[in-house]
Write a protein that holds these residues in place. Structure first.
Motif, PDB file in Angstrom:
ATOM      1  N   GLU A  70     -38.207 -18.638 -12.867  1.00 32.96           N
ATOM      2  CA  GLU A  70     -38.007 -19.060 -11.504  1.00 32.96           C
ATOM      3  C   GLU A  70     -37.040 -18.529 -10.411  1.00 32.96           C
ATOM      4  N   LYS A  71     -35.883 -18.211 -11.303  1.00 30.35           N
ATOM      5  CA  LYS A  71     -34.664 -17.613 -10.508  1.00 30.35           C
ATOM      6  C   LYS A  71     -35.087 -16.358 -10.141  1.00 30.35           C
ATOM      7  N   ILE A  72     -35.647 -15.422 -11.212  1.00 33.75           N
ATOM      8  CA  ILE A  72     -36.079 -14.271 -10.666  1.00 33.75           C
ATOM      9  C   ILE A  72     -37.009 -14.302  -9.324  1.00 33.75           C
ATOM     10  N   LEU A  73     -38.121 -15.030  -9.474  1.00 39.66           N
ATOM     11  CA  LEU A  73     -39.287 -15.154  -8.341  1.00 39.66           C
ATOM     12  C   LEU A  73     -38.416 -15.580  -7.160  1.00 39.66           C
ATOM     13  N   CYS A  74     -37.546 -16.534  -7.016  1.00 34.03           N
ATOM     14  CA  CYS A  74     -36.900 -16.937  -5.970  1.00 34.03           C
ATOM     15  C   CYS A  74     -36.072 -15.665  -5.485  1.00 34.03           C
ATOM     16  N   ASP A  75     -35.195 -15.083  -6.488  1.00 36.92           N
ATOM     17  CA  ASP A  75     -34.361 -14.017  -5.806  1.00 36.92           C
ATOM     18  C   ASP A  75     -35.231 -12.997  -4.963  1.00 36.92           C
ATOM     19  N   LEU A  76     -36.290 -12.801  -5.541  1.00 41.60           N
ATOM     20  CA  LEU A  76     -37.305 -11.723  -4.864  1.00 41.60           C
ATOM     21  C   LEU A  76     -38.082 -12.402  -4.025  1.00 41.60           C
ATOM     22  N   SER A  77     -38.110 -13.510  -3.383  1.00 43.22           N
ATOM     23  CA  SER A  77     -38.905 -14.290  -2.484  1.00 43.22           C
ATOM     24  C   SER A  77     -40.296 -14.292  -3.060  1.00 43.22           C
ATOM     25  N   THR A 128     -52.255 -13.974 -11.715  1.00 43.76           N
ATOM     26  CA  THR A 128     -51.390 -14.691 -10.947  1.00 43.76           C
ATOM     27  C   THR A 128     -50.047 -14.214 -10.860  1.00 43.76           C
ATOM     28  N   VAL A 129     -49.081 -14.066  -9.797  1.00 41.43           N
ATOM     29  CA  VAL A 129     -47.841 -13.458 -10.200  1.00 41.43           C
ATOM     30  C   VAL A 129     -47.293 -14.049 -11.056  1.00 41.43           C
ATOM     31  N   LEU A 130     -47.035 -15.338 -11.374  1.00 39.45           N
ATOM     32  CA  LEU A 130     -46.438 -16.037 -12.305  1.00 39.45           C
ATOM     33  C   LEU A 130     -46.712 -15.733 -14.061  1.00 39.45           C
ATOM     34  N   SER A 131     -48.079 -15.558 -14.049  1.00 41.25           N
ATOM     35  CA  SER A 131     -48.572 -15.256 -15.271  1.00 41.25           C
ATOM     36  C   SER A 131     -48.407 -13.989 -15.792  1.00 41.25           C
ATOM     37  N   ALA A 132     -48.268 -12.950 -14.688  1.00 37.19           N
ATOM     38  CA  ALA A 132     -47.836 -11.495 -14.962  1.00 37.19           C
ATOM     39  C   ALA A 132     -46.697 -11.657 -15.362  1.00 37.19           C
ATOM     40  N   VAL A 133     -45.751 -12.262 -14.704  1.00 35.89           N
ATOM     41  CA  VAL A 133     -44.327 -12.062 -15.102  1.00 35.89           C
ATOM     42  C   VAL A 133     -43.854 -12.801 -16.442  1.00 35.89           C
ATOM     43  N   LYS A 134     -44.693 -13.873 -16.794  1.00 38.52           N
ATOM     44  CA  LYS A 134     -44.569 -14.401 -18.057  1.00 38.52           C
ATOM     45  C   LYS A 134     -44.927 -13.525 -19.156  1.00 38.52           C
ATOM     46  N   LYS A 176     -53.213 -14.707  -6.695  1.00 37.20           N
ATOM     47  CA  LYS A 176     -53.337 -13.504  -7.489  1.00 37.20           C
ATOM     48  C   LYS A 176     -52.734 -12.062  -6.924  1.00 37.20           C
ATOM     49  N   ILE A 177     -52.373 -11.271  -7.712  1.00 46.07           N
ATOM     50  CA  ILE A 177     -51.592 -10.067  -7.166  1.00 46.07           C
ATOM     51  C   ILE A 177     -52.469  -9.222  -6.369  1.00 46.07           C
ATOM     52  N   MET A 178     -53.989  -9.127  -6.393  1.00 42.61           N
ATOM     53  CA  MET A 178     -54.565  -8.357  -5.395  1.00 42.61           C
ATOM     54  C   MET A 178     -54.498  -8.822  -4.244  1.00 42.61           C
ATOM     55  N   THR A 179     -54.078 -10.288  -3.933  1.00 45.94           N
ATOM     56  CA  THR A 179     -53.750 -10.761  -2.385  1.00 45.94           C
ATOM     57  C   THR A 179     -52.688 -10.310  -1.682  1.00 45.94           C
ATOM     58  N   LEU A 180     -51.879  -9.673  -2.533  1.00 47.67           N
ATOM     59  CA  LEU A 180     -50.552  -9.345  -2.040  1.00 47.67           C
ATOM     60  C   LEU A 180     -50.339  -8.143  -1.208  1.00 47.67           C
ATOM     61  N   SER A 181     -49.365  -8.005  -0.352  1.00 49.67           N
ATOM     62  CA  SER A 181     -49.332  -6.647   0.311  1.00 49.67           C
ATOM     63  C   SER A 181     -48.519  -5.764  -0.666  1.00 49.67           C
ATOM     64  N   GLY A 182     -48.622  -4.428  -0.226  1.00 49.39           N
ATOM     65  CA  GLY A 182     -47.925  -3.471  -0.954  1.00 49.39           C
ATOM     66  C   GLY A 182     -46.529  -3.568  -1.384  1.00 49.39           C
ATOM     67  N   GLY A 183     -45.712  -4.000  -0.494  1.00 49.74           N
ATOM     68  CA  GLY A 183     -44.374  -4.550  -0.700  1.00 49.74           C
ATOM     69  C   GLY A 183     -44.162  -5.842  -1.571  1.00 49.74           C
ATOM     70  N   MET A 184     -44.893  -6.637  -1.427  1.00 51.25           N
ATOM     71  CA  MET A 184     -44.877  -7.787  -2.456  1.00 51.25           C
ATOM     72  C   MET A 184     -45.359  -7.495  -3.726  1.00 51.25           C
ATOM     73  N   LYS A 185     -46.449  -6.348  -3.898  1.00 46.21           N
ATOM     74  CA  LYS A 185     -46.696  -6.095  -5.239  1.00 46.21           C
ATOM     75  C   LYS A 185     -45.460  -5.260  -5.919  1.00 46.21           C
ATOM     76  N   ARG A 186     -44.807  -4.771  -5.159  1.00 46.11           N
ATOM     77  CA  ARG A 186     -43.533  -3.895  -5.470  1.00 46.11           C
ATOM     78  C   ARG A 186     -42.645  -4.888  -6.343  1.00 46.11           C
ATOM     79  N   ARG A 187     -42.357  -6.068  -5.322  1.00 48.42           N
ATOM     80  CA  ARG A 187     -41.417  -7.079  -5.933  1.00 48.42           C
ATOM     81  C   ARG A 187     -41.700  -7.759  -6.969  1.00 48.42           C
TER      82      ARG A 187
END
Lengths: 308, 253
Positions: free
Chosen positions: A116-123, A94-100, A131-142
């Protein structure tokens, strides 16, 4: 002031014998946005990968915030964040576990508020449990940017940050980069979008065939190597430029209907009014005029093509 | 020491186990249970005792070792190969983390998973055959040493492999045959004299024999020799991993 990144006599020769970098010397100043431009295969990514510890240098020395990247790698690397060119992510996380995970990897204690601040700043906050696999290319870049920022780096490398990113996200990213610079982060970016470098960079470095061929303040570079052109659409076609006007850098179009005057972007342009008077004396009138200024892209293409 | 990084890698790798619990835990336990049913109950009931131990009980240590070795290799090789395959290895290599810490994280997680699996199989075996572990501390020592050693070996395979086929080839073509021929299902004393000597060239024999001694106090090889061989294999794996990181082989260009 001590540079935040110092590269001295850096050389990289791969096992195949390919020389990717030749005696690179480069200094990045604290708090600046530095754009490294170069055609494909110029050595941009190799240079970044060496500074970040991913590729071993063949020769030379690199320091990050005064710390040698080999002998004092812990201190050096803890100051650096990297967003690589490829969208390399743990698809099943998931996005959160990857960043952690990234924050922990860089030796930082968990900090829910900061993540939380980083994730909010990057929408990305709404997507934190996706899960990261469900995100678009742009969101994966974020997500990759969030991972790079998770350990609060002082130096951020963005390797082709706009590759495969739509216009809206690109502009969002530019805003974010400016915000990071304001907070004191040094940004080094490589890009194919010269518009991006022109928009954001304080200084420009151009690398070609493993060699740094130019490092210059962007404004000075535009000023020094930039050209302006004034094109006059003549009332009557000319056969040739009058002899006493050949002292001016004028060029007549093939059909004789346009006269182009090329001049430097530097200094005052008193020559233009002189030219207009001389044209009037010769009875050469014009019905329209237009001016243009060379872009960083023109400068880049000229510099690189001169080397080919 | 970068404790946060070790913890991050360790927990990240363990999380994959829970995500793929059917493949990581359930599947090996079911496979081993089938071995007990087929070899222990069906065939074992027609076989005489070996060294005074019922056949079903005799194969318990061997089956645990079989699962322990194959899963240690699989977990560790997959753990380090996947970041290489997906490209996320850049993050490991650019982090302020030493080679020792990287190995502790990956190998520690792989060994932990294997040990948990070994203990689960041990518990499962109780449903099929009756046995006791006479030297539990030695049993845990062999279990842990073998899990760490083969996880290190798996880590080496994961670094060496540049495709999924290479990832599978050594476990399938070398380790599994060595384990089957290493006394998992029989005592080496049952072999003809020449083969008894040849089989001593198989390092897995020493691991299984030492492990079996911790259960039943019977062995074909001196316990110290078995322990020494296990430690030797561990030392060889550590030396290879040290060389990998010193040269950047398979990880850094």
């Amino acid at each position: 002031m001590q540079p935040v990144i110092s590269v001295k006599d850096l050389t990289k020769t791969y096992a195949s014998g390919f020389v990717a970098l030749k005696d690179i010397n480069l200094q990045i100043q604290r708090g600046e946005i530095f754009a490294l431009l170069g055609p494909n295969g110029a050595g941009k990514t190799t240079l970044i990968n060496i500074i970040c510890g991913i590729v071993n240098p063949t020769h030379g020395r690199v320091t990050a915030d005064g710390h040698d990247i080999i002998t004092d790698y812990r201190a050096a690397r803890s100051r650096i964040g990297l967003v690589p060119q490829e969208l390399s992510t743990d698809s099943f996380e998931t996005v959160l576990s990857a960043v952690k995970f990234s924050r922990g990897l860089f030796g930082k204690a968990p900090n829910q508020t900061y993540i939380e601040k980083i994730l909010c700043d990057l929408s990305l906050w709404d997507k934190r449990n996706d899960k990261i696999m469900t995100l678009s290319g742009g969101m994966k870049r974020r997500v990759m940017i969030a991972k790079a920022l998770s350990h609060e780096p002082q130096i951020l490398f963005l390797d082709e940050p706009s590759a495969g990113v739509d216009v809206e996200l690109r502009h969002d990213m530019w805003e974010m980069v400016r915000g990071l610079r304001t907070s004191g982060v040094t940004i080094i970016l490589t890009t194919h979008y010269i518009e991006e470098a022109e928009e954001m960079a304080d200084r420009i470095g151009i690398i070609h065939k493993g060699e740094i061929i130019l490092v210059e303040d962007k404004a000075k570079l535009m000023d020094k190597l930039g050209k302006r052109q004034l094109t006059l659409h003549l009332q009557s076609p000319l056969e040739r430029i009058p002899v006493d006007l050949t002292q001016y850098p004028l060029e007549l179009s093939v059909d004789g209907s346009q006269l182009t005057y090329t001049f430097s972007t530097r200094g005052e342009q008193t020559e233009i009014s002189d030219l207009f008077q001389r044209l009037a004396q010769h009875g050469i009138g014009f019905k329209d005029l237009e001016s243009s200024q060379s872009s960083l892209e023109d400068i880049f293409v000229n510099l690189v093509s001169e080397r080919v | 020491m970068n404790i946060h990084a070790i913890r991050a890698i360790y927990l990240f790798e363990l999380a994959r186990t829970w995500r793929t619990i059917m493949q990581s835990i359930a599947s090996p336990v079911i496979s081993t249970s089938l071995y007990f049913v087929v070899f222990g109950s069906a065939i074992g009931s027609r076989m005489t005792e070996i060294d005074g131990i019922s056949y079903g009980a005799f194969i318990v240590p061997g089956l645990i070792m079989l699962a322990l070795m194959t899963e240690s290799i699989f977990n560790a090789s997959f753990g380090i190969y996947m970041p290489k395959f997906s490209g996320t290895i850049y993050e490991i290599l650019s982090a302020p983390i030493s080679y020792v810490e990287i190995v502790i994280g990956y190998v520690g997680a792989a060994a932990t998973k294997s040990i948990i699996l070994g203990l689960l199989i041990l518990a499962t075996a109780q449903f099929f055959v009756s046995f006791e572990v006479e030297h539990p501390l030695w049993m845990l020592t062999f279990l842990t040493l073998t899990a760490i050693t083969f996880s290190l070996f798996g880590f080496i395979i994961g670094v060496w492999a540049d495709g999924f086929e290479k990832l599978q080839v050594i476990p399938m073509m070398i380790i599994t045959p060595l384990t089957f021929l290493g006394g998992s299902f029989y005592s080496i004393s049952m072999l003809p004299p020449l083969w008894q000597k040849i089989t001593l060239l198989n390092p897995v024999v020493y691991l299984i024999d030492g492990f079996r001694w911790s259960f039943y106090s019977t062995s074909n090889i001196n316990l110290i020799v078995s322990l020494g061989m296990t430690l030797t294999f561990l030392a060889i794996c550590i030396a290879i991993v040290w060389w990998i990181f010193r040269t950047g082989y398979g990880l850094k260009n």
